[in-house]
Design a protein around this motif. Structure first.
Motif, PDB file in Angstrom:
ATOM      1  N   GLN A 110     -44.068  55.156  28.353  1.00  0.00           N
ATOM      2  CA  GLN A 110     -43.444  54.210  27.413  1.00  0.00           C
ATOM      3  C   GLN A 110     -41.960  53.969  27.666  1.00  0.00           C
ATOM      4  O   GLN A 110     -41.246  53.517  26.768  1.00  0.00           O
ATOM      5  CB  GLN A 110     -43.695  54.655  25.964  1.00  0.00           C
ATOM      6  N   SER A 111     -41.494  54.245  28.872  1.00  0.00           N
ATOM      7  CA  SER A 111     -40.098  53.905  29.174  1.00  0.00           C
ATOM      8  C   SER A 111     -39.957  52.419  29.506  1.00  0.00           C
ATOM      9  O   SER A 111     -38.845  51.884  29.493  1.00  0.00           O
ATOM     10  CB  SER A 111     -39.544  54.789  30.301  1.00  0.00           C
ATOM     11  N   THR A 116     -39.241  45.588  27.384  1.00  0.00           N
ATOM     12  CA  THR A 116     -38.581  46.086  28.592  1.00  0.00           C
ATOM     13  C   THR A 116     -39.517  45.908  29.782  1.00  0.00           C
ATOM     14  O   THR A 116     -40.613  46.474  29.808  1.00  0.00           O
ATOM     15  CB  THR A 116     -38.209  47.575  28.448  1.00  0.00           C
ATOM     16  N   ILE A 117     -39.074  45.101  30.754  1.00  0.00           N
ATOM     17  CA  ILE A 117     -39.839  44.888  31.979  1.00  0.00           C
ATOM     18  C   ILE A 117     -39.383  45.898  33.025  1.00  0.00           C
ATOM     19  O   ILE A 117     -38.184  46.083  33.234  1.00  0.00           O
ATOM     20  CB  ILE A 117     -39.621  43.465  32.540  1.00  0.00           C
ATOM     21  N   GLY A 118     -40.337  46.541  33.675  1.00  0.00           N
ATOM     22  CA  GLY A 118     -40.024  47.415  34.809  1.00  0.00           C
ATOM     23  C   GLY A 118     -40.225  46.661  36.106  1.00  0.00           C
ATOM     24  O   GLY A 118     -41.203  45.931  36.263  1.00  0.00           O
ATOM     25  N   SER A 119     -39.285  46.818  37.028  1.00  0.00           N
ATOM     26  CA  SER A 119     -39.358  46.101  38.302  1.00  0.00           C
ATOM     27  C   SER A 119     -38.812  46.959  39.426  1.00  0.00           C
ATOM     28  O   SER A 119     -37.916  47.776  39.223  1.00  0.00           O
ATOM     29  CB  SER A 119     -38.546  44.802  38.212  1.00  0.00           C
ATOM     30  N   ARG A 120     -39.338  46.749  40.620  1.00  0.00           N
ATOM     31  CA  ARG A 120     -38.684  47.291  41.803  1.00  0.00           C
ATOM     32  C   ARG A 120     -37.346  46.566  41.978  1.00  0.00           C
ATOM     33  O   ARG A 120     -37.120  45.521  41.392  1.00  0.00           O
ATOM     34  CB  ARG A 120     -39.562  47.080  43.033  1.00  0.00           C
ATOM     35  N   GLY A 121     -36.489  47.140  42.829  1.00  0.00           N
ATOM     36  CA  GLY A 121     -35.132  46.606  42.936  1.00  0.00           C
ATOM     37  C   GLY A 121     -34.905  45.575  44.021  1.00  0.00           C
ATOM     38  O   GLY A 121     -33.790  45.079  44.177  1.00  0.00           O
ATOM     39  N   SER A 122     -35.949  45.220  44.772  1.00  0.00           N
ATOM     40  CA  SER A 122     -35.764  44.251  45.853  1.00  0.00           C
ATOM     41  C   SER A 122     -35.473  42.866  45.286  1.00  0.00           C
ATOM     42  O   SER A 122     -35.776  42.574  44.123  1.00  0.00           O
ATOM     43  CB  SER A 122     -37.015  44.189  46.740  1.00  0.00           C
ATOM     44  N   ASP A 123     -34.889  42.015  46.133  1.00  0.00           N
ATOM     45  CA  ASP A 123     -34.585  40.641  45.701  1.00  0.00           C
ATOM     46  C   ASP A 123     -35.825  39.943  45.179  1.00  0.00           C
ATOM     47  O   ASP A 123     -35.791  39.261  44.147  1.00  0.00           O
ATOM     48  CB  ASP A 123     -34.020  39.821  46.877  1.00  0.00           C
ATOM     49  N   LEU A 124     -36.948  40.109  45.898  1.00  0.00           N
ATOM     50  CA  LEU A 124     -38.176  39.414  45.508  1.00  0.00           C
ATOM     51  C   LEU A 124     -38.741  39.969  44.210  1.00  0.00           C
ATOM     52  O   LEU A 124     -39.136  39.210  43.312  1.00  0.00           O
ATOM     53  CB  LEU A 124     -39.219  39.524  46.627  1.00  0.00           C
ATOM     54  N   ILE A 163     -34.623  44.053  31.708  1.00  0.00           N
ATOM     55  CA  ILE A 163     -35.268  44.516  32.936  1.00  0.00           C
ATOM     56  C   ILE A 163     -34.701  45.871  33.341  1.00  0.00           C
ATOM     57  O   ILE A 163     -33.482  46.056  33.353  1.00  0.00           O
ATOM     58  CB  ILE A 163     -35.064  43.507  34.086  1.00  0.00           C
ATOM     59  N   THR A 164     -35.578  46.823  33.639  1.00  0.00           N
ATOM     60  CA  THR A 164     -35.202  48.141  34.143  1.00  0.00           C
ATOM     61  C   THR A 164     -35.706  48.277  35.574  1.00  0.00           C
ATOM     62  O   THR A 164     -36.868  47.972  35.848  1.00  0.00           O
ATOM     63  CB  THR A 164     -35.839  49.253  33.273  1.00  0.00           C
ATOM     64  N   ILE A 165     -34.825  48.714  36.491  1.00  0.00           N
ATOM     65  CA  ILE A 165     -35.214  48.867  37.902  1.00  0.00           C
ATOM     66  C   ILE A 165     -35.764  50.272  38.138  1.00  0.00           C
ATOM     67  O   ILE A 165     -35.174  51.266  37.719  1.00  0.00           O
ATOM     68  CB  ILE A 165     -34.019  48.583  38.830  1.00  0.00           C
ATOM     69  N   ILE A 166     -36.900  50.325  38.815  1.00  0.00           N
ATOM     70  CA  ILE A 166     -37.571  51.590  39.112  1.00  0.00           C
ATOM     71  C   ILE A 166     -37.844  51.655  40.611  1.00  0.00           C
ATOM     72  O   ILE A 166     -38.397  50.709  41.183  1.00  0.00           O
ATOM     73  CB  ILE A 166     -38.893  51.708  38.316  1.00  0.00           C
ATOM     74  N   LYS A 205     -47.138  52.773  41.751  1.00  0.00           N
ATOM     75  CA  LYS A 205     -47.435  54.008  41.018  1.00  0.00           C
ATOM     76  C   LYS A 205     -46.332  54.388  40.032  1.00  0.00           C
ATOM     77  O   LYS A 205     -46.592  54.733  38.880  1.00  0.00           O
ATOM     78  CB  LYS A 205     -47.672  55.140  42.028  1.00  0.00           C
ATOM     79  N   GLU A 206     -45.078  54.332  40.485  1.00  0.00           N
ATOM     80  CA  GLU A 206     -43.971  54.730  39.607  1.00  0.00           C
ATOM     81  C   GLU A 206     -43.828  53.781  38.412  1.00  0.00           C
ATOM     82  O   GLU A 206     -43.458  54.198  37.305  1.00  0.00           O
ATOM     83  CB  GLU A 206     -42.664  54.788  40.402  1.00  0.00           C
ATOM     84  N   LEU A 207     -44.114  52.505  38.641  1.00  0.00           N
ATOM     85  CA  LEU A 207     -44.075  51.534  37.532  1.00  0.00           C
ATOM     86  C   LEU A 207     -45.175  51.847  36.525  1.00  0.00           C
ATOM     87  O   LEU A 207     -44.960  51.776  35.301  1.00  0.00           O
ATOM     88  CB  LEU A 207     -44.243  50.113  38.078  1.00  0.00           C
ATOM     89  N   GLU A 208     -46.350  52.214  37.021  1.00  0.00           N
ATOM     90  CA  GLU A 208     -47.454  52.548  36.121  1.00  0.00           C
ATOM     91  C   GLU A 208     -47.158  53.813  35.329  1.00  0.00           C
ATOM     92  O   GLU A 208     -47.476  53.902  34.132  1.00  0.00           O
ATOM     93  CB  GLU A 208     -48.748  52.679  36.928  1.00  0.00           C
ATOM     94  N   THR A 209     -46.509  54.770  35.976  1.00  0.00           N
ATOM     95  CA  THR A 209     -46.108  56.000  35.268  1.00  0.00           C
ATOM     96  C   THR A 209     -45.131  55.668  34.140  1.00  0.00           C
ATOM     97  O   THR A 209     -45.233  56.206  33.032  1.00  0.00           O
ATOM     98  CB  THR A 209     -45.461  56.992  36.258  1.00  0.00           C
ATOM     99  N   ALA A 210     -44.193  54.761  34.423  1.00  0.00           N
ATOM    100  CA  ALA A 210     -43.205  54.358  33.406  1.00  0.00           C
ATOM    101  C   ALA A 210     -43.871  53.639  32.230  1.00  0.00           C
ATOM    102  O   ALA A 210     -43.434  53.783  31.083  1.00  0.00           O
ATOM    103  CB  ALA A 210     -42.134  53.470  34.037  1.00  0.00           C
ATOM    104  N   LEU A 211     -44.925  52.876  32.512  1.00  0.00           N
ATOM    105  CA  LEU A 211     -45.682  52.251  31.421  1.00  0.00           C
ATOM    106  C   LEU A 211     -46.339  53.318  30.546  1.00  0.00           C
ATOM    107  O   LEU A 211     -46.273  53.261  29.311  1.00  0.00           O
ATOM    108  CB  LEU A 211     -46.769  51.327  31.984  1.00  0.00           C
ATOM    109  N   LEU A 212     -46.963  54.281  31.201  1.00  0.00           N
ATOM    110  CA  LEU A 212     -47.709  55.298  30.455  1.00  0.00           C
ATOM    111  C   LEU A 212     -46.793  56.190  29.629  1.00  0.00           C
ATOM    112  O   LEU A 212     -47.169  56.618  28.536  1.00  0.00           O
ATOM    113  CB  LEU A 212     -48.550  56.142  31.423  1.00  0.00           C
TER     114      LEU A 212
END
Length: 295
Positions: free
Chosen positions: A69-70, A5-13, A34-37, A60-67
């Protein structure tokens, strides 16, 4: 192999970047989603970066999601990453480097070819980057700088609507999104003279340190030469204890050259330096010593 599961921001880029890595992993036989955060940087659009608390606005929020395990993998614009990661996380691989240049996008009504960059005297230039502001002040102290936030298409729309005479963007984002710039006068700024952010144009693939299986898989995507060069760029940033608010550009295009732009504050403009070396060992420490103890 477990599903990734990849975490990503929701912008086009950000989604382009996440999908780019997703496709590469799928060619290696992985199953990927892919999960949008949403991050603080996405949520707070009315403040410039120097007015926002702390660092890591887009990470920061992506790193929290890694830690927690989401997610298993965070795909970052490497230039947005802190140089010190939360305990338990690591960069397992870095991508190829897209063109690291900055792009000056000028409204057709603000073009004056007799001026530097073809930008009219006294223009209003949009950027929220202290690094870009300081370098604009070095070359064009006549212009007025106004903060500019929003994702790439939003910023370009603000220019089209006449809110600014010109804006500054990373060329890599424009290239990745294949945005049509025919309605503007576009100037690619030489990265040796208008120095990019450390690791600009590179993606950082962040995982949990103990995820050995994923680390092994991602090692197949790693670009070692890019990794070595941006390590120098980011070491300078780290030694200066800088984040988004520091007027610092560092660009290491090869094993022999490093270009630096630095200012105590952006209003006073940037100083430029070029280091020609036999190898990259210890060059970051030498650069920082020079910046902190100017003659």
């Amino acid at each position: 192999m477990k599903k990734i599961t990849i975490g990503s921001r929701g912008s086009d880029l950000a989604l382009w970047q996440a999908n780019h890595i997703k496709r590469q992993l799928e060619t290696l036989g992985a199953e990927v989603s892919i999960t949008i955060i949403k991050t603080q940087g996405d949520a707070i659009q009315h403040l410039s970066f120097d007015k926002m608390e702390g660092k890591g606005f887009f990470t920061k929020e992506l790193e929290t999601a890694l830690l927690d395990q989401s997610i298993d993998l965070a795909v970052h614009s490497h230039k947005d990453l802190e140089t010190n990661f939360p305990e338990g996380l690591t960069i397992a691989a870095v991508s190829e480097r897209e063109d690291p240049s900055d792009l000056l996008l000028i409204h057709k009504n603000a073009v004056d070819e007799s001026q530097k960059w073809g930008l009219k005297q006294g223009a209003v230039v949009g950027t929220s980057s202290a690094r870009r502001k300081s370098q604009v002040m070095r070359y064009r102290p006549d212009v007025t700088i106004q903060d500019l936030r929003g994702n790439v298409p939003t910023r370009i729309q603000k220019l089209a609507d006449g809110g600014y005479d010109a804006i500054l963007l990373a060329k890599a984002g424009i290239d990745r999104l294949k945005i049509n710039l025919d309605n503007f006068h576009a100037v690619v700024l030489d990265p040796r003279a208008f120095v990019p952010a450390p690791a600009q144009g590179v993606l950082g693939l962040q995982i949990r340190e103990n995820d050995v299986e994923l680390a092994k898989l991602l090692s197949q995507l790693n670009h070692t030469a890019v990794q070595q060069r941006i390590a120098v760029e980011r070491k300078v940033l780290n030694l200066l204890q800088g984040g988004c608010q520091l007027p610092l550009g560092v660009y290491c295009p090869d094993e022999q050259n490093v270009y630096v732009s630095y200012g105590e504050n952006w209003e006073d403009g940037a100083i430029l330096a070029h280091y020609e070396v036999e190898d990259l060992e210890n060059i970051a420490e030498i650069i920082v010593e020079d910046l902190q103890n100017p003659e």
